[in-house]
Design a protein around this motif. Structure first.
Motif, PDB file in Angstrom:
ATOM      1  N   PRO A 225       0.817  -1.220   0.000  1.00 34.93           N
ATOM      2  CA  PRO A 225       0.000   0.000   0.000  1.00 34.93           C
ATOM      3  C   PRO A 225       0.846   1.263   0.000  1.00 34.93           C
ATOM      4  N   GLY A 226       0.604   2.119  -0.999  1.00 32.09           N
ATOM      5  CA  GLY A 226       1.271   3.411  -1.061  1.00 32.09           C
ATOM      6  C   GLY A 226       0.422   4.516  -0.467  1.00 32.09           C
ATOM      7  N   ARG A 227      -0.872   4.230  -0.351  1.00 27.10           N
ATOM      8  CA  ARG A 227      -1.775   5.217   0.233  1.00 27.10           C
ATOM      9  C   ARG A 227      -3.013   4.487   0.760  1.00 27.10           C
ATOM     10  N   ILE A 228      -3.449   4.870   1.951  1.00 21.68           N
ATOM     11  CA  ILE A 228      -4.622   4.267   2.579  1.00 21.68           C
ATOM     12  C   ILE A 228      -5.485   5.404   3.121  1.00 21.68           C
ATOM     13  N   ARG A 229      -6.763   5.392   2.779  1.00 19.37           N
ATOM     14  CA  ARG A 229      -7.663   6.435   3.277  1.00 19.37           C
ATOM     15  C   ARG A 229      -8.929   5.788   3.824  1.00 19.37           C
ATOM     16  N   SER A 230      -9.281   6.173   5.039  1.00 18.04           N
ATOM     17  CA  SER A 230     -10.493   5.649   5.674  1.00 18.04           C
ATOM     18  C   SER A 230     -11.344   6.806   6.171  1.00 18.04           C
ATOM     19  N   ARG A 231     -12.569   6.894   5.643  1.00 19.50           N
ATOM     20  CA  ARG A 231     -13.518   7.897   6.130  1.00 19.50           C
ATOM     21  C   ARG A 231     -14.450   7.210   7.103  1.00 19.50           C
ATOM     22  N   GLU A 232     -14.376   7.593   8.368  1.00 19.12           N
ATOM     23  CA  GLU A 232     -15.167   6.944   9.402  1.00 19.12           C
ATOM     24  C   GLU A 232     -16.616   7.415   9.349  1.00 19.12           C
ATOM     25  N   ALA A 233     -17.486   6.688  10.060  1.00 20.93           N
ATOM     26  CA  ALA A 233     -18.915   7.016  10.047  1.00 20.93           C
ATOM     27  C   ALA A 233     -19.193   8.398  10.629  1.00 20.93           C
ATOM     28  N   ASN A 234     -18.313   8.870  11.536  1.00 23.38           N
ATOM     29  CA  ASN A 234     -18.526  10.195  12.130  1.00 23.38           C
ATOM     30  C   ASN A 234     -17.971  11.323  11.264  1.00 23.38           C
ATOM     31  N   GLY A 235     -17.464  10.992  10.079  1.00 26.74           N
ATOM     32  CA  GLY A 235     -16.954  12.003   9.167  1.00 26.74           C
ATOM     33  C   GLY A 235     -15.457  12.207   9.215  1.00 26.74           C
ATOM     34  N   ARG A 236     -14.784  11.636  10.236  1.00 28.63           N
ATOM     35  CA  ARG A 236     -13.338  11.815  10.345  1.00 28.63           C
ATOM     36  C   ARG A 236     -12.632  11.048   9.226  1.00 28.63           C
ATOM     37  N   VAL A 237     -11.581  11.654   8.679  1.00 20.73           N
ATOM     38  CA  VAL A 237     -10.806  11.024   7.604  1.00 20.73           C
ATOM     39  C   VAL A 237      -9.393  10.736   8.115  1.00 20.73           C
ATOM     40  N   LEU A 238      -9.012   9.465   8.101  1.00 22.69           N
ATOM     41  CA  LEU A 238      -7.666   9.035   8.462  1.00 22.69           C
ATOM     42  C   LEU A 238      -6.940   8.641   7.188  1.00 22.69           C
ATOM     43  N   GLU A 239      -5.694   9.074   7.050  1.00 21.02           N
ATOM     44  CA  GLU A 239      -4.981   8.792   5.801  1.00 21.02           C
ATOM     45  C   GLU A 239      -3.503   8.555   6.069  1.00 21.02           C
ATOM     46  N   LEU A 240      -2.956   7.555   5.386  1.00 25.84           N
ATOM     47  CA  LEU A 240      -1.521   7.281   5.405  1.00 25.84           C
ATOM     48  C   LEU A 240      -1.006   7.377   3.976  1.00 25.84           C
ATOM     49  N   ILE A 241       0.070   8.155   3.768  1.00 27.97           N
ATOM     50  CA  ILE A 241       0.657   8.329   2.444  1.00 27.97           C
ATOM     51  C   ILE A 241       2.137   7.965   2.516  1.00 27.97           C
ATOM     52  N   PHE A 242       2.557   7.062   1.651  1.00 26.21           N
ATOM     53  CA  PHE A 242       3.900   6.476   1.681  1.00 26.21           C
ATOM     54  C   PHE A 242       5.014   7.521   1.619  1.00 26.21           C
ATOM     55  N   ILE A 243       6.042   7.300   2.478  1.00 27.77           N
ATOM     56  CA  ILE A 243       7.266   8.111   2.434  1.00 27.77           C
ATOM     57  C   ILE A 243       8.433   7.262   1.941  1.00 27.77           C
ATOM     58  N   GLN A 244       8.715   6.160   2.674  1.00 26.97           N
ATOM     59  CA  GLN A 244       9.843   5.323   2.301  1.00 26.97           C
ATOM     60  C   GLN A 244       9.691   3.939   2.929  1.00 26.97           C
ATOM     61  N   LYS A 245      10.468   3.005   2.383  1.00 23.51           N
ATOM     62  CA  LYS A 245      10.504   1.642   2.919  1.00 23.51           C
ATOM     63  C   LYS A 245      11.935   1.290   3.269  1.00 23.51           C
ATOM     64  N   ASN A 246      12.147   0.740   4.481  1.00 23.77           N
ATOM     65  CA  ASN A 246      13.473   0.333   4.942  1.00 23.77           C
ATOM     66  C   ASN A 246      13.492  -1.172   5.195  1.00 23.77           C
ATOM     67  N   PRO A 247      14.648  -1.799   5.081  1.00 24.06           N
ATOM     68  CA  PRO A 247      14.752  -3.227   5.430  1.00 24.06           C
ATOM     69  C   PRO A 247      14.566  -3.437   6.930  1.00 24.06           C
ATOM     70  N   LEU A 248      14.209  -4.645   7.306  1.00 22.99           N
ATOM     71  CA  LEU A 248      14.060  -4.980   8.723  1.00 22.99           C
ATOM     72  C   LEU A 248      15.423  -5.081   9.384  1.00 22.99           C
ATOM     73  N   PRO A 249      15.506  -4.760  10.666  1.00 24.24           N
ATOM     74  CA  PRO A 249      16.762  -5.026  11.401  1.00 24.24           C
ATOM     75  C   PRO A 249      17.051  -6.518  11.391  1.00 24.24           C
ATOM     76  N   ALA A 250      18.321  -6.867  11.396  1.00 23.93           N
ATOM     77  CA  ALA A 250      18.732  -8.275  11.365  1.00 23.93           C
ATOM     78  C   ALA A 250      18.121  -9.035  12.539  1.00 23.93           C
ATOM     79  N   GLY A 251      17.637 -10.233  12.250  1.00 28.22           N
ATOM     80  CA  GLY A 251      17.116 -11.097  13.315  1.00 28.22           C
ATOM     81  C   GLY A 251      15.669 -10.857  13.667  1.00 28.22           C
TER      82      GLY A 251
END
Length: 321
Positions: free
Chosen positions: A292-318
């Protein structure tokens, strides 16, 4: 008299600080909006002929072999011809399925259009096990945390536990008690008496995005514009069939950090006579293995939550699920 003056000063100071916080951060715990109108093409007015979730066949990924260059006394990786299955669903026939590579994905987090701190999704795969951990910062009330853990079964992503916590409130759990065929029972911490049958291929609110990504990694030609993909989805106290409309593969700047890029948008459809619950839109990015590069959720009460991609990093070892 002195105590009264002191109380007035304290109250005034508190109001001043609160006012500045509201000015800079908004009021995330209140929403004065109303549910937005649903686009006409996302309203279900007739009974849809929907395909149930299909069994998957894990795509084969190249094995790495070590080649030694004696002249340069150097070791380097190169792609070999051998292949290994990713996961362990055997050699059953089904739709192609390939999990995105593990990583930590960072997003700008927005609430009602106002930018907050950086949100984070930890996507961790180890063999047949996965962990999906989402942390969305939220002023005043603390972070919103979501986690999905499970395995990969004959239908793809198979959550075993999904929990969510908002700020300091107690976490809410949804437990998937799966049998060998992928079915079973659901159990909810919010509704102990509610134990609906678990359908094969059932997802939670966040694993569904990675189910879509894995299907597209297996075959990017699926779900052309107008196709409706249905799947059973669990929230913290419900199990419902959700229908997502695909807008097909497009080149757009809907994910600004990627510039003009190939994306797939899926939008949750609503039944005409059902009360509005939430509107969910997902943009999956080809350059991110369809994560997902962008996720948007409009809740029933009208609130809008949104995540917009910045970057992806590898996991720490282990790191393990």
């Amino acid at each position: 008299m002195q105590s009264t003056s002191l109380r007035i000063i304290v109250v005034a100071l508190f109001i001043s600080i609160l006012g500045h916080l509201i000015l800079f951060f908004g009021i995330p715990f209140l929403s004065f909006g109303s549910p937005p109108e649903i686009a006409d093409d996302l309203i279900i007015r007739t009974e849809l002929k929907l395909e149930p979730p299909k069994k998957i066949q894990m795509a084969k990924a190249p094995k790495k072999k070590v080649s030694i260059d004696n002249s340069a006394n150097k070791v380097e990786d190169s792609k070999g011809l051998a292949t290994a299955e990713q996961g362990g669903t055997g050699n059953q026939q089904g739709v192609a399925f390939k999990l995105p590579e593990s990583g930590i994905i960072y997003y700008d987090a927005y609430v009602d259009g106002q930018k907050y701190q950086t949100g984070e999704i930890d996507w961790i795969v180890d063999g047949n096990n996965y962990r999906l951990h989402i942390n969305i910062p939220y002023a005043f009330v603390g972070p919103f945390v979501f986690e999905s853990r499970g395995t990969i079964d004959a239908y793809g992503m198979a959550p075993s536990i999904y929990w969510t916590q908002r700020g300091t409130k107690p976490p809410r759990y949804s437990r998937f008690d799966r049998d060998a065929s992928g079915g079973g029972k659901m159990y909810f911490s919010e509704k102990p008496e509610f134990t609906p049958d678990l359908l094969p291929g059932t997802q939670d609110r966040f694993s569904l995005m990675f189910q879509f990504a894995s299907l597209l990694n297996g075959d990017s030609k699926i779900d052309e514009a107008g196709y409706i993909r249905a799947l059973p989805v669990v929230d913290y106290n419900t199990l419902e069939m959700w229908q997502f409309k695909s807008y097909g593969e497009t080149v757009s700047e809907d994910i600004p950090s990627l510039g003009k890029s190939v994306n797939r948008r899926y939008a949750l459809m609503q039944r005409e006579n059902d009360p509005y619950k939430r509107q969910v839109d997902i943009w999956l990015a080809k350059d991110l293995d369809w994560l997902p590069g962008r996720i948007r959720s409009r809740e029933a009460n009208g609130r809008v939550l949104e995540l917009i991609f910045i970057q992806k990093n590898p996991l720490p070892a282990g790191t393990k699920p």
